[in-house]
Design a protein around this motif. Structure first.
Motif, short mmCIF file in Angstrom:
data_model
loop_
_atom_site.label_atom_id
_atom_site.label_comp_id
_atom_site.label_asym_id
_atom_site.label_seq_id
_atom_site.Cartn_x
_atom_site.Cartn_y
_atom_site.Cartn_z
N ASN A 122 47.37 21.03 39.12
CA ASN A 122 46.31 20.16 39.65
C ASN A 122 46.94 18.98 40.37
N THR A 123 46.13 18.03 40.80
CA THR A 123 46.64 16.91 41.59
C THR A 123 47.55 15.99 40.79
N ASN A 124 47.54 16.10 39.48
CA ASN A 124 48.43 15.29 38.63
C ASN A 124 49.73 16.00 38.33
N GLY A 125 49.88 17.24 38.81
CA GLY A 125 51.07 18.02 38.51
C GLY A 125 50.98 18.77 37.20
N ASP A 126 49.81 18.73 36.53
CA ASP A 126 49.63 19.48 35.29
C ASP A 126 49.47 20.96 35.63
N LYS A 127 50.13 21.82 34.88
CA LYS A 127 50.14 23.25 35.18
C LYS A 127 48.97 23.97 34.51
N LEU A 128 48.26 24.76 35.29
CA LEU A 128 47.17 25.56 34.74
C LEU A 128 47.77 26.68 33.89
N THR A 129 47.25 26.85 32.69
CA THR A 129 47.77 27.89 31.80
C THR A 129 46.88 29.13 31.84
N GLY A 130 47.50 30.26 31.61
CA GLY A 130 46.78 31.52 31.56
C GLY A 130 47.58 32.53 30.76
N TYR A 131 47.05 33.72 30.65
CA TYR A 131 47.67 34.77 29.86
C TYR A 131 48.19 35.87 30.77
N PRO A 132 49.52 36.12 30.77
CA PRO A 132 50.08 37.17 31.64
C PRO A 132 49.48 38.54 31.34
N ILE A 133 49.42 39.37 32.36
CA ILE A 133 48.93 40.74 32.21
C ILE A 133 50.13 41.68 32.28
N ASP A 134 50.28 42.52 31.27
CA ASP A 134 51.37 43.49 31.22
C ASP A 134 51.21 44.48 32.37
N GLN A 135 52.24 44.60 33.21
CA GLN A 135 52.13 45.45 34.40
C GLN A 135 52.21 46.93 34.06
N THR A 136 52.66 47.27 32.86
CA THR A 136 52.72 48.67 32.45
C THR A 136 51.42 49.13 31.84
N THR A 137 50.88 48.33 30.93
CA THR A 137 49.65 48.72 30.22
C THR A 137 48.40 48.17 30.87
N GLY A 138 48.54 47.10 31.67
CA GLY A 138 47.36 46.47 32.27
C GLY A 138 46.59 45.59 31.31
N LYS A 139 47.15 45.37 30.11
CA LYS A 139 46.46 44.57 29.10
C LYS A 139 46.90 43.11 29.14
#
Length: 435
Positions: A122-139
């Motif tokens: 964001n504009t303060n340099g804070d990083k948006l967090t999320g959950y990676p998706i496994d490229q093999t299983t798609g989960k």
């Protein structure tokens, strides 16, 4: 109680009115701030029980005091911006960001961008967090972290499945068994078509498919890759060697034109003959190198012309980055110039049982508190915590009309309390002047 308490009552009223005006002014000043949530001042009376020695229905209060400033998390209006990293929440959830010092904040302000490392911030340099998706299983994995949008080209992928949906003309004559199949001899097959497939380096190849009627309701499917015959059959296919005739997949139909054998018509194409001729592998990795599936399960045999309904395969060449988008479920997908997409992460939405108890820290951020309750996160496809709209922002939920009316009321309260002090001062002056 005497005149001192009267002055105290008026003074407390002035202080309360001033604090109320401060809350209103703060709301008004932030009315154009994305994701801002308005607040409301609450007041309580100050009771003077301790001054006359006990409980009494005749006790007079000592004025008023600010008891709480309550945050209002009502949904704000959503405005479309067109920027794919402008994210609006329609619901009760919050984005979770990681500050440079490693602490976590929660926000409704969805104004994000990419920093010089392609991390969403964001504009303060804070990083948006999320959950990676496994490229093999798609989960979706269960460990959250900052989201990085890779702008590298997508790696090539060899074709592993191909499919043909077609109708074979039942009216066509069968070809004599004495005529050997030969791609160069148009009289040795009834129909043909082709599709593009890809090897492990992303090189394109032409796969030609030849359909030959052997007898009533019985057909054979032959194939060639870049002009070299390859073997088709049920797995596992026993590869042949040139110049011997290549293997073909056998198809049988009922009298009404439905495919009866093989039951699922999932054939295997063995490319050994092509690999030998070309001197390079088609695909050297995976469980079945130099082979791919050929699906003919949707083939029919009716008394109508040969027609292709669909041709498909799952391979592709390397292709450059073309952009990205965030779906309503929070899944961030990277798009490539060849039409491929890759889901890389899911933006989590978080909520609290008592969001009013979150601690505001400025810049449209809140910190979790014990009073707010535990952090709750939803990674399922339901919309219990809200949905995310990409290319849009949530406006402040400040109602300017209501705030201006409240400001007038607070002004009147301030004036009335000023008059109370003025009146008490006049009375005190009268007593002072007694002889």
């Amino acid at each position: 109680m005497g005149f001192s308490s009267s002055f105290q009552q008026g003074l407390s009223g002035l202080t309360a009115a001033q604090r109320g005006l401060e809350v209103i002014a703060n709301n008004v000043s932030n009315s154009s701030v994305v994701g801002f949530k308005s607040s409301t001042a609450s007041f309580a009376d100050v009771f003077a029980r301790a001054f006359n020695g006990g409980d009494s229905i005749n006790n007079i209060g000592l004025g008023t005091s600010l008891s709480a400033v309550t945050q209002n998390f009502k949904q704000g209006n959503i405005t479309v911006t067109g920027n794919p990293l402008d994210l609006a929440i329609n619901g009760t959830g919050f984005f979770k960001t990681q500050a440079p010092d490693g602490s976590f904040l929660y926000t409704r302000n969805g104004q994000f961008n990419l920093d010089n490392s392609n991390v969403i911030v964001n504009t303060n340099g804070d990083k948006l967090t999320g959950y990676p998706i496994d490229q093999t299983t798609g989960k979706v994995t269960d460990v959250a972290g900052p989201i990085t949008v890779s702008k590298a080209a997508i790696e090539p992928s060899a074709s592993t499945t191909t499919s043909l949906e077609t109708n074979l003309d039942a009216r066509q004559a069968a070809i004599s068994p004495t005529v050997t199949f030969d791609p160069a001899n148009l009289s040795s097959y009834n129909n043909s078509t082709s599709m593009t497939v890809y090897d492990q380096l992303g090189n394109s190849h032409t796969m030609s498919i030849y359909l030959r009627k052997e007898s009533t309701n019985n057909w054979s499917a032959y194939a060639a890759l870049d002009g070299t015959q390859v073997d088709v059959g049920l797995s596992p296919v026993t590869p042949t060697t040139a110049p011997a005739q290549s293997a073909a997949g056998a198809l049988s139909f009922t009298a009404d034109g439905a495919l009866v054998t093989p039951a699922n018509a999932q054939f295997e194409v063995d490319l050994s003959r092509y690999v030998t001729a070309a001197g390079v592998p088609f695909s050297s990795t995976g469980s079945t190198p130099n082979k791919f599936t050929f699906d003919l399960s949707k083939t029919t045999q009716y008394g109508s012309s040969f027609a292709i309904q669909n041709l498909s395969q799952n391979g592709y060449a390397s292709s450059p980055f073309a952009g990205f988008n965030v779906g309503s479920d929070g899944v961030l997908a990277i798009n490539y110039a060849n039409g491929q997409t890759k889901n890389i992460a899911k933006v989590g939405l978080y909520k609290f049982n008592n969001p009013e108890a979150l601690q505001p820290v400025g810049s449209n951020g809140w910190k979790a508190t014990e009073a707010a309750g535990p952090e709750l996160v939803s990674l399922s496809d339901d919309t219990a915590f809200g949905t995310i709209q990409s290319g849009a922002l949530e406006e402040s939920n400040v109602d300017l009309t209501a705030e201006l009316v409240a400001m007038i009321s607070a002004q009147r309260v301030y004036q009335a309390n000023s008059q109370s002090i003025k009146t008490q001062d006049s009375l005190l002056q009268t007593i002072t002047n007694l002889r």
